[in-house]
Design a protein around this motif. Structure first.
Motif, PDB file in Angstrom:
ATOM      1  N   LEU A 134       0.835  -1.203   0.000  1.00 21.46           N
ATOM      2  CA  LEU A 134       0.000   0.000   0.000  1.00 21.46           C
ATOM      3  C   LEU A 134       0.869   1.252   0.000  1.00 21.46           C
ATOM      4  O   LEU A 134       0.588   2.217  -0.719  1.00 21.46           O
ATOM      5  CB  LEU A 134      -0.933  -0.008   1.215  1.00 21.46           C
ATOM      6  CG  LEU A 134      -1.852   1.203   1.384  1.00 21.46           C
ATOM      7  CD1 LEU A 134      -2.722   1.420   0.144  1.00 21.46           C
ATOM      8  CD2 LEU A 134      -2.722   1.061   2.627  1.00 21.46           C
ATOM      9  N   MET A 135       1.939   1.229   0.780  1.00 25.68           N
ATOM     10  CA  MET A 135       2.848   2.373   0.840  1.00 25.68           C
ATOM     11  C   MET A 135       3.443   2.687  -0.528  1.00 25.68           C
ATOM     12  O   MET A 135       3.405   3.832  -0.992  1.00 25.68           O
ATOM     13  CB  MET A 135       3.988   2.087   1.822  1.00 25.68           C
ATOM     14  CG  MET A 135       4.990   3.231   1.961  1.00 25.68           C
ATOM     15  SD  MET A 135       6.577   2.740   2.689  1.00 25.68           S
ATOM     16  CE  MET A 135       7.409   2.025   1.256  1.00 25.68           C
ATOM     17  N   LEU A 136       3.977   1.673  -1.202  1.00 28.41           N
ATOM     18  CA  LEU A 136       4.635   1.906  -2.481  1.00 28.41           C
ATOM     19  C   LEU A 136       3.623   2.324  -3.552  1.00 28.41           C
ATOM     20  O   LEU A 136       3.935   3.146  -4.425  1.00 28.41           O
ATOM     21  CB  LEU A 136       5.389   0.643  -2.921  1.00 28.41           C
ATOM     22  CG  LEU A 136       6.713   0.890  -3.664  1.00 28.41           C
ATOM     23  CD1 LEU A 136       7.658   1.735  -2.836  1.00 28.41           C
ATOM     24  CD2 LEU A 136       7.380  -0.433  -4.029  1.00 28.41           C
ATOM     25  N   SER A 137       2.413   1.795  -3.474  1.00 25.10           N
ATOM     26  CA  SER A 137       1.363   2.190  -4.424  1.00 25.10           C
ATOM     27  C   SER A 137       1.001   3.659  -4.257  1.00 25.10           C
ATOM     28  O   SER A 137       0.846   4.393  -5.241  1.00 25.10           O
ATOM     29  CB  SER A 137       0.110   1.337  -4.223  1.00 25.10           C
ATOM     30  OG  SER A 137       0.368  -0.016  -4.442  1.00 25.10           O
ATOM     31  N   LEU A 138       0.865   4.084  -3.009  1.00 20.63           N
ATOM     32  CA  LEU A 138       0.534   5.487  -2.744  1.00 20.63           C
ATOM     33  C   LEU A 138       1.629   6.409  -3.270  1.00 20.63           C
ATOM     34  O   LEU A 138       1.352   7.419  -3.922  1.00 20.63           O
ATOM     35  CB  LEU A 138       0.343   5.704  -1.240  1.00 20.63           C
ATOM     36  CG  LEU A 138      -0.937   5.124  -0.621  1.00 20.63           C
ATOM     37  CD1 LEU A 138      -0.853   5.168   0.902  1.00 20.63           C
ATOM     38  CD2 LEU A 138      -2.164   5.866  -1.114  1.00 20.63           C
ATOM     39  N   ILE A 139       2.886   6.056  -3.002  1.00 23.66           N
ATOM     40  CA  ILE A 139       3.999   6.901  -3.458  1.00 23.66           C
ATOM     41  C   ILE A 139       4.042   6.962  -4.986  1.00 23.66           C
ATOM     42  O   ILE A 139       4.281   8.021  -5.571  1.00 23.66           O
ATOM     43  CB  ILE A 139       5.331   6.372  -2.884  1.00 23.66           C
ATOM     44  CG1 ILE A 139       5.367   6.591  -1.365  1.00 23.66           C
ATOM     45  CG2 ILE A 139       6.527   7.049  -3.551  1.00 23.66           C
ATOM     46  CD1 ILE A 139       6.554   5.968  -0.660  1.00 23.66           C
ATOM     47  N   LEU A 373      -6.675  -0.872  -4.601  1.00 24.46           N
ATOM     48  CA  LEU A 373      -7.404  -1.996  -4.029  1.00 24.46           C
ATOM     49  C   LEU A 373      -7.390  -3.193  -4.965  1.00 24.46           C
ATOM     50  O   LEU A 373      -7.178  -4.337  -4.554  1.00 24.46           O
ATOM     51  CB  LEU A 373      -8.854  -1.584  -3.746  1.00 24.46           C
ATOM     52  CG  LEU A 373      -9.197  -1.111  -2.329  1.00 24.46           C
ATOM     53  CD1 LEU A 373     -10.615  -0.575  -2.294  1.00 24.46           C
ATOM     54  CD2 LEU A 373      -9.032  -2.222  -1.314  1.00 24.46           C
ATOM     55  N   ALA A 374      -7.628  -2.922  -6.247  1.00 25.96           N
ATOM     56  CA  ALA A 374      -7.660  -4.001  -7.233  1.00 25.96           C
ATOM     57  C   ALA A 374      -6.296  -4.670  -7.373  1.00 25.96           C
ATOM     58  O   ALA A 374      -6.202  -5.899  -7.479  1.00 25.96           O
ATOM     59  CB  ALA A 374      -8.124  -3.457  -8.585  1.00 25.96           C
ATOM     60  N   THR A 386     -12.083  -8.801   5.545  1.00 25.58           N
ATOM     61  CA  THR A 386     -11.587  -7.979   6.649  1.00 25.58           C
ATOM     62  C   THR A 386     -10.403  -7.125   6.203  1.00 25.58           C
ATOM     63  O   THR A 386     -10.341  -5.924   6.500  1.00 25.58           O
ATOM     64  CB  THR A 386     -11.146  -8.868   7.831  1.00 25.58           C
ATOM     65  OG1 THR A 386     -12.256  -9.650   8.266  1.00 25.58           O
ATOM     66  CG2 THR A 386     -10.631  -8.027   8.988  1.00 25.58           C
ATOM     67  N   GLN A 387      -9.467  -7.749   5.476  1.00 28.36           N
ATOM     68  CA  GLN A 387      -8.307  -6.994   4.978  1.00 28.36           C
ATOM     69  C   GLN A 387      -8.740  -5.923   3.978  1.00 28.36           C
ATOM     70  O   GLN A 387      -8.233  -4.798   3.995  1.00 28.36           O
ATOM     71  CB  GLN A 387      -7.313  -7.952   4.320  1.00 28.36           C
ATOM     72  CG  GLN A 387      -6.610  -8.878   5.308  1.00 28.36           C
ATOM     73  CD  GLN A 387      -5.779  -9.931   4.585  1.00 28.36           C
ATOM     74  OE1 GLN A 387      -6.238 -10.579   3.649  1.00 28.36           O
ATOM     75  NE2 GLN A 387      -4.539 -10.107   5.037  1.00 28.36           N
ATOM     76  N   GLN A 388      -9.684  -6.264   3.088  1.00 22.42           N
ATOM     77  CA  GLN A 388     -10.186  -5.295   2.124  1.00 22.42           C
ATOM     78  C   GLN A 388     -10.801  -4.097   2.831  1.00 22.42           C
ATOM     79  O   GLN A 388     -10.559  -2.939   2.451  1.00 22.42           O
ATOM     80  CB  GLN A 388     -11.232  -5.947   1.229  1.00 22.42           C
ATOM     81  CG  GLN A 388     -10.683  -6.975   0.256  1.00 22.42           C
ATOM     82  CD  GLN A 388     -11.791  -7.690  -0.474  1.00 22.42           C
ATOM     83  OE1 GLN A 388     -12.807  -7.093  -0.800  1.00 22.42           O
ATOM     84  NE2 GLN A 388     -11.615  -8.967  -0.725  1.00 22.42           N
TER      85      GLN A 388
END
Length: 424
Positions: A134-139, A373-374, A386-388
């Protein structure tokens, strides 16, 4: 209680219920939507029409294409080669992903084509090296949000046209600097929040491992990406349809099996995104978004106009396209607002609109957050409901945090930057 306020409360209740009960938010959102349309005197058609066919086509098309590429092993091998090229300097990867997003968007295509590539590549690379995906995707998305503001993108054409019609030419250099500043700072914040600095070396030492060359099928599958971009940029094909076309070519050539690729699609994530979008559409229809936006605009002063303009653009971007609605609608308003408030730069307001319209895209109801997310759903094993739901809430928090940071940075710096860079 007014209907618009009640709509916002019911929307929040749906999210909280899903989070507490560990249920897919999309299922709860549609159930809440059934209640809402009856409370507010709407019809089921109003709820169903809020299920975005465009978003559905985009999510399914892109995830199908990358599921095919992943099936050949090309995406994993590409990520390994990227990790290997940095040696043990893992701190280079977030910078590389940011620059990749900037370049892919900034050389002409804009944000939408880059969104088709960056989340999938970032998630795969993060898994290989040991960073939080998630971190690398956001960056990576921060990079493309900055790159979309170069002078040769579709975003630039829309913003320049709107600014020129209001009597302001060549605003893009100022907007680009402001956008790069806020996204770069937020990238550092996200890196610290996820404690990315704790990773000192890749979890797999790939520098001493001789990685294999790409096979014929892997090369062909990767060629599906430029084919999709060619269709989008050269022939103006919708991004989802372009991805479907590229996917069809690949499966017809025998590169991968369509059945396995379809099974790999993150259907629960897709349902979550389009269903929550439908409920948000009902909230918007009864004035919930307008209520929040009006509350913000009512407290504008010369010192708060720039940050509040950015937040307003972000709120509008939650329920509409930044390219199609937010920028064409709000950019021409900036000179009038500047004149009414006084003591504020119209170009600084435009830069804030550019930032708000982009950063709100981190929301899971928008394309940027939905594709993160995808990508997680496609690449992570046992990505449970739950993770989603946790990632869904995290994306909402990061989208909100982005607007808060934009408010702080724009309030402090956008005026001086506009005064320094913009000369009419």
């Amino acid at each position: 209680m007014s209907m618009d306020l009640l709509a916002i409360i019911l929307f929040l209740v749906a999210i909280i219920l899903a989070f507490v009960r560990h249920v897919n938010i999309g299922i709860v959102a549609l159930a809440m939507g059934v209640i809402c349309v009856r409370i507010f005197g709407l019809t089921d058609k109003n709820l169903i029409s809020g299920i975005s066919s465009g978003m559905f086509c985009t999510l399914v098309g892109i995830t199908l294409l990358f599921a095919i590429i992943k099936q050949t092993g090309a995406l994993d091998l590409l990520a390994k080669k990227i990790v290997s090229s940095t040696g043990n300097r893992v701190w280079l990867l977030p910078i590389t992903i940011y620059i990749a997003g900037f370049v892919i968007a900034g050389v002409g295509p804009g944000a939408i084509p880059a969104l088709a590539i960056i989340p999938a590549l970032a998630v795969t690379t993060a898994i290989q090296v040991g960073y939080d995906p998630l971190m690398l995707s956001l960056i990576g998305e921060f990079g493309l949000m900055a790159g979309r503001m170069t002078s040769i993108t579709p975003e630039a054409a829309i913003i320049t046209n709107a600014a020129t019609s209001a009597g302001f030419g060549d605003v893009m250099p100022t907007v680009l600097v402001c956008q790069t500043l806020v996204t770069f700072v937020y990238g550092i914040v996200v890196f610290i929040v996820f404690k990315g600095y704790k990773l000192k070396a890749p979890k797999q030492n790939l520098t001493d491992t001789k990685l294999p060359s790409f096979t014929r099928d892997q090369i062909l599958s990767l060629l599906g990406i430029p084919l999709m971009l060619l269709l989008m940029i050269g022939f103006k094909v919708n991004i989802g349809l372009a991805a479907f076309f590229a996917s069809a070519i690949l499966v017809l050539c025998g590169v991968a099996k369509d059945g396995e690729a379809l099974k790999a699609l993150p259907w629960s994530t897709i349902i979550m995104v389009v269903a929550v979008g439908a409920l948000l559409g009902v909230v918007n229809k009864v004035g919930g978004i307008k209520l929040m936006s009006s509350a913000i605009s009512s407290i504008m002063t010369s010192s708060t106009a720039v940050p509040l303009m950015g937040i307003s653009a972000g709120l509008l971007s939650l329920v509409s396209s930044a390219l199609a609605v937010v920028y064409p609608t709000m950019m021409p308003m900036c000179p009038d607002i500047a004149a009414q408030v006084g003591g504020v730069s119209p170009v600084a307001l435009m830069a804030a609109v550019g930032g708000g319209g982009s950063l709100a895209g981190l929301s899971p109801m928008s394309t940027g957050g939905a594709l993160i997310l995808a990508a997680l759903g496609t690449n992570l094993d046992n990505f449970t409901s739950t993770q989603q739901t946790k990632v869904f809430v995290k994306l909402l928090i990061f989208a909100g945090g982005a607007l808060v940071l934009l408010a702080i940075i724009s309030g402090l710096t956008y005026g001086p930057i506009a005064d320094m860079l913009y000369h009419s």
